[in-house]
Design an enzyme around this catalytic site. Structure first.
Site: not given
Ligand code: NAD
Ligand code: DAU
Length: 334
Positions: A11, A60, A80, A98, A123-125, A149, A151, A153, A206, A213
């Site tokens: 994306f 990668i 990626a 990855t 990411t901000d996460e 995810y 963690a 990143k 959910y 967000r």
């Protein structure tokens, strides 16, 4: 200038490739992408035959391949990743492979090739979850990732900083909030909701739908990365956000309104496990130092996005049917 873009069939990566090739007529881009379920060469059909663009199908995590590709470019812009939180909750193996090992392979390749310039998209996460009254995340917020995810990143961000401090690798990192716009894979809230409604299905929210967000139109993310790779301070981190905090319910109601549907087209379903309540970004560093700020408002961006999904039904219907996976076979393999 030659860039190696990783994850350019996804994306944000595909939007970034379009953005850079249009803005800089003398830049060349090599796109390294393994084409997971999220990689779609139909995002880049207009670039076929363009002498300033090339595509390499590869992973990668392949240290040898990555080292060879990095030797041919001036800069790596690393997108990626496995990017979907819900998938990481079901099975996180590829997220570790990855996001952590793949980032390590790229850092090693950059180090071995005379310390190539490296920009890491994050990411901000990684900062965790805010309450409704907490101040927004900034570059000073401690890391507190809460999903497999985020963690993974966070792990990749730490590796990038370690290569700066240990080896003097010229890195920058950006931590961005939720993007939306063209080529967004229809598993994420906004494109899933739009394509569901067009097909006469419902938006699925959910839990109580009150999670918040901070939404940013994807082209604004591209312009922020552009500013950072050209003018960012080496070793620094930049937070990127949209100044557009919305509950998921607000997003859903706005999409219903713009598509002329009623609230009977919303269905509340079980909550995501460990669902982070709120993300918000303070991007004053990026604004103050590099003069960047978002240029597309939420309603304007959503209208453009909805129009894009209406105009490109074939693109997302190919994803829904699985046909997009044949694109590489039909166009690149003999
Ligand atoms: P995406 O899932 O749409 O695309 C990821 C791309 O990476 C795909 O083309 C996929 O084939 C490729 N890829 C995955 N594993 C690979 C591997 N091992 N080797 C080579 N290619 C591989 O993701 P996106 O939403 O475009 O996100 C891009 C980056 O931006 C990610 O690093 C993500 O963490 C970050 N980010 C995303 C958002 C967002 O809202 N989407 C916000 C902030 C940060
Ligand atoms: O904040 C940046 C992150 O934004 C990126 O790092 C991730 O790669 C990207 O996927 C995105 O993560 P989110 O989990 O925030 O995005 P998603 O679109 O999956 O969900 C947005 C919100 O909507 C979240 O609170 C979960 C909720 N949701 C999602 C889906 C798919 C629903 O209520 N219903 C849904 O069907």
């Amino acid at each position: 200038m030659k860039l190696l873009v990783t994850g350019g069939a996804g994306f944000i990566g595909s939007n970034f490739i379009h953005y850079i090739l249009k803005k800089y007529p003398d830049y060349e881009i090599a796109n390294l992408d393994v084409l997971t379920y999220a990689g779609n060469l139909e995002n880049l059909t207009d670039l076929e035959g363009n002498p300033r663009y090339s595509f390499v199908k590869g992973n990668i995590t392949d240290y040898d391949l990555v080292e060879k590709l990095v030797s041919k470019v001036d800069m790596i812009v690393h997108f990626a990743a496995e990017s979907h939180v819900d998938r990481s909750i079901l099975d996180s193996r590829d997220f570790v492979g990855t996001n952590i090992v793949g980032t390590h392979a790229l850092l090693e390749a950059a180090k071995k090739n005379d310390n190539k310039r490296f920009h890491h998209i994050s990411t901000d996460e990684v900062f965790g979850s805010l309450s409704l009254t907490d101040p927004a995340f900034s570059e000073k917020t401690p890391y507190d990732p809460r999903s497999p995810y985020s963690a993974s990143k966070a792990g990749s961000d730490h590796l990038v900083r370690a290569y700066f401090h240990t080896y003097g690798l010229p890195v920058t990192i950006s931590n961005c909030s939720n993007n939306y716009g063209p080529y967004h894979f229809p598993e994420k809230l906004i494109p899933l909701s739009i394509t569901n409604l067009i097909q006469g299905k419902k938006i699925t929210l959910y839990g109580d739908g009150m999670h918040v967000r901070d939404w940013l139109y994807v082209e604004d993310h591209c312009s922020a990365i552009d500013a950072i790779i050209h003018n960012g301070v080496i070793g620094d981190t930049y937070c990127i956000g949209g100044n557009t905090e919305k509950t998921n319910k607000e997003v859903a109601y706005k999409i219903l309104e713009l598509l002329g549907k009623g609230e009977e087209s919303i269905e509340f379903i079980d909550d995501r496990r460990g669902h982070d309540r709120r993300y918000a970004i303070d991007f004053s560093k990026l604004k103050g130092e590099l003069g960047w700020e978002p240029s597309v408002g939420f309603e304007e961006g959503l209208l453009k996005t909805i129009q894009w999904y209406k105009d490109n039904e074939k693109w997302w219907k190919n994803i829904v049917s699985g046909e997009y996976r044949d694109y590489y076979k039909n166009h690149y393999e003999n």
